[in-house]
Design a protein around this motif. Sequence first.
Motif, mmCIF file in Angstrom:
data_model
loop_
_atom_site.group_PDB
_atom_site.id
_atom_site.type_symbol
_atom_site.label_atom_id
_atom_site.label_comp_id
_atom_site.label_asym_id
_atom_site.label_seq_id
_atom_site.Cartn_x
_atom_site.Cartn_y
_atom_site.Cartn_z
ATOM 1 N N ILE A 76 -3.756 -2.055 -40.311
ATOM 2 C CA ILE A 76 -3.145 -0.928 -39.608
ATOM 3 C C ILE A 76 -2.472 -0.029 -40.646
ATOM 4 O O ILE A 76 -2.214 -0.440 -41.771
ATOM 5 C CB ILE A 76 -2.121 -1.390 -38.546
ATOM 6 C CG1 ILE A 76 -0.978 -2.202 -39.189
ATOM 7 C CG2 ILE A 76 -2.809 -2.188 -37.456
ATOM 8 C CD1 ILE A 76 0.103 -2.600 -38.229
ATOM 9 N N ASP A 77 -2.201 1.229 -40.252
ATOM 10 C CA ASP A 77 -1.593 2.190 -41.163
ATOM 11 C C ASP A 77 -0.128 1.890 -41.435
ATOM 12 O O ASP A 77 0.370 2.145 -42.518
ATOM 13 C CB ASP A 77 -1.725 3.615 -40.616
ATOM 14 C CG ASP A 77 -3.160 4.098 -40.629
ATOM 15 O OD1 ASP A 77 -3.954 3.630 -41.464
ATOM 16 O OD2 ASP A 77 -3.491 4.959 -39.779
ATOM 17 N N SER A 78 0.597 1.344 -40.456
ATOM 18 C CA SER A 78 2.030 1.131 -40.582
ATOM 19 C C SER A 78 2.354 -0.353 -40.710
ATOM 20 O O SER A 78 1.612 -1.185 -40.196
ATOM 21 C CB SER A 78 2.750 1.649 -39.339
ATOM 22 O OG SER A 78 2.554 3.016 -39.189
ATOM 23 N N THR A 130 5.272 -0.565 -34.740
ATOM 24 C CA THR A 130 5.684 0.056 -35.999
ATOM 25 C C THR A 130 7.204 0.079 -36.102
ATOM 26 O O THR A 130 7.901 -0.108 -35.109
ATOM 27 C CB THR A 130 5.160 1.503 -36.091
ATOM 28 O OG1 THR A 130 5.846 2.296 -35.121
ATOM 29 C CG2 THR A 130 3.657 1.589 -35.871
ATOM 30 N N ASN A 159 4.099 -3.693 -39.481
ATOM 31 C CA ASN A 159 4.391 -4.059 -38.093
ATOM 32 C C ASN A 159 5.545 -5.023 -38.031
ATOM 33 O O ASN A 159 5.715 -5.878 -38.871
ATOM 34 C CB ASN A 159 3.150 -4.637 -37.383
ATOM 35 C CG ASN A 159 2.488 -5.734 -38.174
ATOM 36 O OD1 ASN A 159 2.335 -5.646 -39.380
ATOM 37 N ND2 ASN A 159 2.063 -6.765 -37.497
ATOM 38 N N THR A 166 0.297 1.255 -32.719
ATOM 39 C CA THR A 166 -0.573 1.891 -33.697
ATOM 40 C C THR A 166 -2.000 1.374 -33.565
ATOM 41 O O THR A 166 -2.222 0.267 -33.066
ATOM 42 C CB THR A 166 -0.047 1.671 -35.134
ATOM 43 O OG1 THR A 166 -0.799 2.459 -36.045
ATOM 44 C CG2 THR A 166 -0.152 0.213 -35.546
ATOM 45 N N LYS A 167 -2.939 2.166 -33.987
ATOM 46 C CA LYS A 167 -4.359 1.841 -33.923
ATOM 47 C C LYS A 167 -4.698 0.738 -34.922
ATOM 48 O O LYS A 167 -4.208 0.726 -36.049
ATOM 49 C CB LYS A 167 -5.171 3.100 -34.242
ATOM 50 C CG LYS A 167 -6.652 2.891 -34.311
ATOM 51 C CD LYS A 167 -7.344 4.175 -34.733
ATOM 52 C CE LYS A 167 -8.746 3.868 -35.194
ATOM 53 N NZ LYS A 167 -9.366 5.006 -35.849
#
Length: 87
Positions: free
Chosen positions: A81-83, A2, A85, A8-9
């Motif tokens: 992913i949430d963020s 991130t 990369n 991150t997951k």
Amino acid sequence: MTPEGSITKINDCVKKDNVDINELIFSDGHKRMVASTHRFMNVDGMEIFAKDAKTIKTIYGTLNIMYNEFKKNDSVYDILIDSPNWY
């Protein structure tokens, strides 16, 4: 990784069919086959499509794109992913 430098997951993986794929060769010798519309994010937050990339500012320094050509149309896989990369 991130923008904050953490791991991150991975939330999911998706398959995308009928995608144009370019081969890129970077000035450090790395080769990548990516979707033509794959977005690279420079460390300054600017995004650029793989098909248009000439240089990429990474967390490790600036990489020049020495070769960037369309290769084929195929299926690709992507992670969600949430963020954003960074490489």
